[in-house]
Each structure stands twice: as C-alpha cells, then as structure tokens.
Design a protein around this motif. Structure first.
Motif, PDB file in Angstrom:
ATOM      1  N   VAL A  35      50.919  33.635  39.041  1.00 15.13           N
ATOM      2  CA  VAL A  35      51.045  34.519  37.930  1.00 15.13           C
ATOM      3  C   VAL A  35      49.679  35.115  37.417  1.00 15.13           C
ATOM      4  CG1 VAL A  35      51.501  34.506  35.387  1.00 15.13           C
ATOM      5  CG2 VAL A  35      53.036  33.545  36.927  1.00 15.13           C
ATOM      6  N   GLU A  36      48.654  34.196  37.307  1.00 21.55           N
ATOM      7  CA  GLU A  36      47.290  34.632  37.404  1.00 21.55           C
ATOM      8  C   GLU A  36      46.838  35.423  38.261  1.00 21.55           C
ATOM      9  OE1 GLU A  36      46.001  34.430  34.323  1.00 21.55           O
ATOM     10  OE2 GLU A  36      47.846  33.427  33.589  1.00 21.55           O
ATOM     11  N   MET A  37      47.045  35.064  39.701  1.00 19.43           N
ATOM     12  CA  MET A  37      46.637  35.924  40.885  1.00 19.43           C
ATOM     13  C   MET A  37      47.230  37.335  40.508  1.00 19.43           C
ATOM     14  SD  MET A  37      47.683  35.468  44.616  1.00 19.43           S
ATOM     15  CE  MET A  37      46.378  35.463  45.858  1.00 19.43           C
ATOM     16  N   LEU A  38      48.390  37.387  40.369  1.00 19.52           N
ATOM     17  CA  LEU A  38      49.256  38.815  40.000  1.00 19.52           C
ATOM     18  C   LEU A  38      48.278  39.339  39.056  1.00 19.52           C
ATOM     19  CD1 LEU A  38      52.623  37.999  41.072  1.00 19.52           C
ATOM     20  CD2 LEU A  38      51.034  39.159  42.557  1.00 19.52           C
ATOM     21  N   ARG A  39      48.213  38.800  38.089  1.00 21.29           N
ATOM     22  CA  ARG A  39      47.463  39.356  36.519  1.00 21.29           C
ATOM     23  C   ARG A  39      45.971  39.923  36.848  1.00 21.29           C
ATOM     24  NH1 ARG A  39      49.109  38.697  31.806  1.00 21.29           N
ATOM     25  NH2 ARG A  39      50.511  36.624  32.300  1.00 21.29           N
ATOM     26  N   THR A  40      45.549  39.499  37.975  1.00 22.73           N
ATOM     27  CA  THR A  40      43.936  40.035  38.171  1.00 22.73           C
ATOM     28  C   THR A  40      44.163  41.349  38.665  1.00 22.73           C
ATOM     29  OG1 THR A  40      43.929  39.006  40.382  1.00 22.73           O
ATOM     30  CG2 THR A  40      43.141  37.724  38.741  1.00 22.73           C
TER      31      THR A  40
END
Length: 135
Positions: A35-40
């Motif tokens: 989720v945090e990867m995609l948020r970047t």
C-alpha cells in the motif's frame, strides 16, 4: 523494475509468548508495504475503488528465515519486477535491525472490475505511473 523500502516496528500485540512476531502478521506487513509502495506513486486502493477496481490477493507465499522480535524495527523492501497486466506480483524482503534477511514473501493480486465482478486489465492511469520503471 520498481522497488520501495519502508520500516515498521513489531508491536507487543503482534508477538507470541516467545516475543517473536506471530507468523500470520507477516501478511499484514506485506500489505502495509505494498500500500505504501503504491502511495509513493500517487496510487491508492481507495482511489482505485472509486474508479470501480479492486485488487484481491490470489496467492501468498511466505518463507521464515529468522524471527522478527518485539520492538524491532523491520525494513521491508518491496519489488515489482514486471509490468502489471491483469495481475500484479509483489516480492518482499524483510530485514531486522542488524540488516539480516529474516523473511521473504510474495503476493499475487488481480485487478477486478467491481461492477462486472471479473478480472480486468490494470487501469491506464495505473499503468502510466508504472511505465517509467519498466522502460
């Protein structure tokens, strides 16, 4: 290839009596990492759902090498090795504070049209964000 790194601390409630992170919690660490990867990239599950796309998990693989311990800060390296299509494959490497590899895992997710309830290609806006990493 697209790679992202983030850190999570093992909380008391995530451990067993031995002070080891409970085995089922590794999947939650994977989820936070992707989720945090995609948020970047400016991509969110919420945003995709607003466009009628879900991303359920089809497969989860997990290999335990060493335990993650209570109050340790775990570094999670998340990698997407190939351009998504109908499916997207994430790989994870977890490292303890000594930078020792303690866990490896993979998840395979599928893009699903919520209205049709059928697999579909990744949305164009999603692929546009990914293209720079897969020249």
């Amino acid at each position: 290839m697209f790679t992202n790194t983030n850190k999570l601390r093992v909380r008391y409630g995530e451990t067993d009596q031995m002070g080891y992170m409970y085995y089922g919690n590794y999947a939650e660490f994977y989820e936070v990492a992707r989720v945090e990867m995609l948020r970047t990239l400016g991509l969110t599950y919420k945003g995709m759902e607003e466009f009628g796309i879900m991303m359920p998990v089809l497969e989860l693989h997990c290999k335990y090498i060493k335990p993650a311990l209570y109050d340790e800060e775990i570094t999670i390296k998340t990698t997407i090795e190939k351009m998504p299509g109908v499916k997207i494959h994430f790989k994870y490497e977890l490292f303890n504070e000594k930078q020792e590899l303690i866990n490896v895992g993979e998840t395979l997710l599928v893009f699903v049209n919520m209205e049709a309830k059928r697999p579909c290609l990744a949305p164009a806006y999603f692929l546009d964000k990914m293209k720079p990493f897969f020249g």
